[in-house]
Design a protein around this motif. Sequence first.
Motif, PDB file in Angstrom:
ATOM      1  N   THR A  36       0.869  -1.176  -0.010  1.00  0.00           N
ATOM      2  CA  THR A  36       0.130  -0.081   0.294  1.00  0.00           C
ATOM      3  C   THR A  36       0.809   1.102   0.112  1.00  0.00           C
ATOM      4  OG1 THR A  36      -1.684  -1.359   1.038  1.00  0.00           O
ATOM      5  CG2 THR A  36      -1.676   1.177   1.247  1.00  0.00           C
ATOM      6  N   LEU A  37       1.974   1.218   0.848  1.00  0.00           N
ATOM      7  CA  LEU A  37       2.802   2.419   0.856  1.00  0.00           C
ATOM      8  C   LEU A  37       3.464   2.797  -0.452  1.00  0.00           C
ATOM      9  CD1 LEU A  37       4.218   2.310   4.328  1.00  0.00           C
ATOM     10  CD2 LEU A  37       2.915   4.103   3.494  1.00  0.00           C
ATOM     11  N   ALA A  38       3.940   1.349  -1.212  1.00  0.00           N
ATOM     12  CA  ALA A  38       4.660   1.667  -2.338  1.00  0.00           C
ATOM     13  C   ALA A  38       3.636   2.008  -3.309  1.00  0.00           C
ATOM     14  CB  ALA A  38       4.933   0.309  -2.920  1.00  0.00           C
ATOM     15  N   GLN A  39       2.497   1.789  -3.467  1.00  0.00           N
ATOM     16  CA  GLN A  39       1.213   2.294  -4.415  1.00  0.00           C
ATOM     17  C   GLN A  39       1.166   3.820  -3.954  1.00  0.00           C
ATOM     18  OE1 GLN A  39      -2.813   0.998  -4.956  1.00  0.00           O
ATOM     19  NE2 GLN A  39      -2.103   0.359  -6.754  1.00  0.00           N
ATOM     20  N   ILE A  40       1.136   4.459  -2.792  1.00  0.00           N
ATOM     21  CA  ILE A  40       0.985   5.495  -2.505  1.00  0.00           C
ATOM     22  C   ILE A  40       2.113   6.707  -2.873  1.00  0.00           C
ATOM     23  CG2 ILE A  40       0.853   7.246  -0.501  1.00  0.00           C
ATOM     24  CD1 ILE A  40      -0.812   5.032   0.906  1.00  0.00           C
ATOM     25  N   GLU A  41       3.172   5.791  -2.803  1.00  0.00           N
ATOM     26  CA  GLU A  41       4.482   6.565  -3.257  1.00  0.00           C
ATOM     27  C   GLU A  41       4.531   7.013  -4.682  1.00  0.00           C
ATOM     28  OE1 GLU A  41       7.070   7.598  -1.746  1.00  0.00           O
ATOM     29  OE2 GLU A  41       7.124   6.787   0.153  1.00  0.00           O
ATOM     30  N   ARG A  42       4.003   6.012  -5.598  1.00  0.00           N
ATOM     31  CA  ARG A  42       3.921   6.015  -6.986  1.00  0.00           C
ATOM     32  C   ARG A  42       2.743   7.004  -7.268  1.00  0.00           C
ATOM     33  NH1 ARG A  42       1.765   1.433  -9.355  1.00  0.00           N
ATOM     34  NH2 ARG A  42       2.179   2.347 -11.428  1.00  0.00           N
ATOM     35  N   LEU A  43       1.816   7.060  -6.647  1.00  0.00           N
ATOM     36  CA  LEU A  43       0.559   8.015  -6.867  1.00  0.00           C
ATOM     37  C   LEU A  43       1.049   9.410  -6.397  1.00  0.00           C
ATOM     38  CD1 LEU A  43      -2.248   5.852  -5.419  1.00  0.00           C
ATOM     39  CD2 LEU A  43      -2.042   6.524  -7.970  1.00  0.00           C
ATOM     40  N   ALA A  44       1.716   9.681  -5.321  1.00  0.00           N
ATOM     41  CA  ALA A  44       2.116  10.809  -4.947  1.00  0.00           C
ATOM     42  C   ALA A  44       3.195  11.554  -6.067  1.00  0.00           C
ATOM     43  CB  ALA A  44       2.881  10.757  -3.595  1.00  0.00           C
ATOM     44  N   ALA A  45       4.063  10.634  -6.348  1.00  0.00           N
ATOM     45  CA  ALA A  45       5.020  10.990  -7.450  1.00  0.00           C
ATOM     46  C   ALA A  45       4.342  11.450  -8.933  1.00  0.00           C
ATOM     47  CB  ALA A  45       5.988   9.966  -7.545  1.00  0.00           C
ATOM     48  N   ALA A  63      -3.622  -1.545  10.050  1.00  0.00           N
ATOM     49  CA  ALA A  63      -2.364  -1.186   9.117  1.00  0.00           C
ATOM     50  C   ALA A  63      -2.407   0.381   8.951  1.00  0.00           C
ATOM     51  CB  ALA A  63      -2.495  -2.014   7.743  1.00  0.00           C
ATOM     52  N   LEU A  64      -3.368   0.969   9.446  1.00  0.00           N
ATOM     53  CA  LEU A  64      -3.327   2.374   9.150  1.00  0.00           C
ATOM     54  C   LEU A  64      -2.369   3.294   9.771  1.00  0.00           C
ATOM     55  CD1 LEU A  64      -7.504   3.043   9.393  1.00  0.00           C
ATOM     56  CD2 LEU A  64      -5.790   3.156   7.133  1.00  0.00           C
ATOM     57  N   ARG A  65      -2.110   2.846  11.174  1.00  0.00           N
ATOM     58  CA  ARG A  65      -0.970   3.626  11.723  1.00  0.00           C
ATOM     59  C   ARG A  65       0.212   3.893  11.246  1.00  0.00           C
ATOM     60  NH1 ARG A  65      -1.835   5.794  16.824  1.00  0.00           N
ATOM     61  NH2 ARG A  65      -3.701   4.386  17.043  1.00  0.00           N
ATOM     62  N   PRO A  66       0.900   2.707  10.713  1.00  0.00           N
ATOM     63  CA  PRO A  66       2.116   2.899   9.957  1.00  0.00           C
ATOM     64  C   PRO A  66       1.884   3.586   8.541  1.00  0.00           C
ATOM     65  CG  PRO A  66       1.402   0.618   9.950  1.00  0.00           C
ATOM     66  CD  PRO A  66       0.659   1.331  11.078  1.00  0.00           C
ATOM     67  N   ILE A  67       0.722   3.197   7.865  1.00  0.00           N
ATOM     68  CA  ILE A  67       0.393   3.675   6.485  1.00  0.00           C
ATOM     69  C   ILE A  67       0.510   5.113   6.608  1.00  0.00           C
ATOM     70  CG2 ILE A  67      -1.013   4.233   4.771  1.00  0.00           C
ATOM     71  CD1 ILE A  67      -1.866   1.013   5.077  1.00  0.00           C
ATOM     72  N   VAL A  68      -0.322   5.933   7.797  1.00  0.00           N
ATOM     73  CA  VAL A  68      -0.330   7.229   7.809  1.00  0.00           C
ATOM     74  C   VAL A  68       0.968   7.883   8.306  1.00  0.00           C
ATOM     75  CG1 VAL A  68      -1.391   9.079   9.470  1.00  0.00           C
ATOM     76  CG2 VAL A  68      -2.807   7.097   8.691  1.00  0.00           C
ATOM     77  N   ASP A  91      -8.461   7.175  15.409  1.00  0.00           N
ATOM     78  CA  ASP A  91      -7.345   6.970  16.456  1.00  0.00           C
ATOM     79  C   ASP A  91      -5.961   6.696  15.915  1.00  0.00           C
ATOM     80  OD1 ASP A  91      -9.456   7.320  18.583  1.00  0.00           O
ATOM     81  OD2 ASP A  91      -9.407   5.257  18.808  1.00  0.00           O
ATOM     82  N   ALA A  92      -5.920   6.331  14.789  1.00  0.00           N
ATOM     83  CA  ALA A  92      -4.861   5.843  14.081  1.00  0.00           C
ATOM     84  C   ALA A  92      -4.195   7.198  13.266  1.00  0.00           C
ATOM     85  CB  ALA A  92      -4.800   4.858  13.060  1.00  0.00           C
ATOM     86  N   GLY A  93      -4.974   8.436  13.239  1.00  0.00           N
ATOM     87  CA  GLY A  93      -4.394   9.708  12.865  1.00  0.00           C
ATOM     88  C   GLY A  93      -4.838   9.951  11.358  1.00  0.00           C
TER      89      GLY A  93
END
Length: 373
Positions: A36-45, A63-68, A91-93
């Motif tokens: 999920t983080l890898a895809q978010i990185e690609r999308l942000a780029a 999983a939200l806390r580390p993703i956020v 609560d995970a932010g």
Amino acid sequence: MASPRQIHVGGVAIGGGAPVVVQSMTTTKTHDVDATLAQIERLAAAGREIVRVAVPGLPDAEALRPIVRDAPVPVIADIHFNASLALRAMDAGVAAVRINPGNIGGEAKVVQVVERAQATGTPLRIGANSGSLPDHLRWTATADPAGALVRAALEEVEILERLGFHEFKISVKSSSVPVMMAAYRQLSEQVPYPLHLGVTEAGTLLTGAVKSSIGIGSLLAQGIGDTIRVSLSTDPVEEVRVAFDILRALGLRKFGPELIACPSCGRTNVEVHELAAVVEQRLLGYREHFEVAVMGCAVNGPGEAGDADFGIAGGRDAGHIYAHGAVLRRVPQDRLVEDLFAEIDAWIAQGMPRPQRGRRKLDLPVVLTGGAA
Ligand code: SF4
């Protein structure tokens, strides 16, 4: 853009005169944090400014806390049916939560979610999709699908307003372009809240891009809409590209390069389609805003290339490179793209100076008349 009220999703302003914001949604299993983080990185780029992730179950919420924490853009949690997941997400932010107050488990659950949103300063996205209208509006939808979407959204708005909560944006999506356009137009006249635009289940890259461009683009052109999502059945990075193409075409955002390319015709001596595809692919590596024209010949080529920051016009064995309204030089056909990008890179390194110029300052070696572009 259009909505008087403004909310903030993470650090991103939405509504109240802020620039239209591009969103997309991950397609990974959210509980697979690395994917999920890898895809978010690609999308942000690619330029995405806000990301939404589906939270269908407890492992996804956990999983939200580390993703956020590690995502480079604000993260919205997409939650249906389960209020406790919405509470965990806040609560995970997460930067915002997408809920449907009509399917979250009754009024007591809605109160719970809103109170937690107030306590954590978390905005919500509410709203209806034509495929998930509440039962009591299904009959209305057969005769007035746009009206039913608006009614559903307004019922949700009333719930939140009764609870004294105003930090939300609204969507009324449909897979029918005329229906979503009518619904957003009606809703924009009745609420001050930011509107999130989209044609839901729009289709594959080409059909979905066309539908989204018409639906989202027409509304934005009328001053309606504050965030957009292009929903495509393909890599979500394409969603971001299409979204920015819509905003660029309307002159609403300047992000990344803009390609101008002629369709080619019987006058061309180069493979314009291939040339344009190669240039377009290389332009994906740039975030700076500038225009590049790829033209098939010296008929309309110089004029269009002259308007762009840079341009190339093909010829039988050699083509021309243009920059800021003037011919730079004639180069062999097989060097055209490399030399073009060498010029672009050098210009960016100099701080992208744009010399003053007239419409027709071109020193053309060939001038013909007529053209198809
Ligand atoms: S006449 Fe127009 S369409 Fe035909 S090759 Fe030249 S620029 Fe392209």
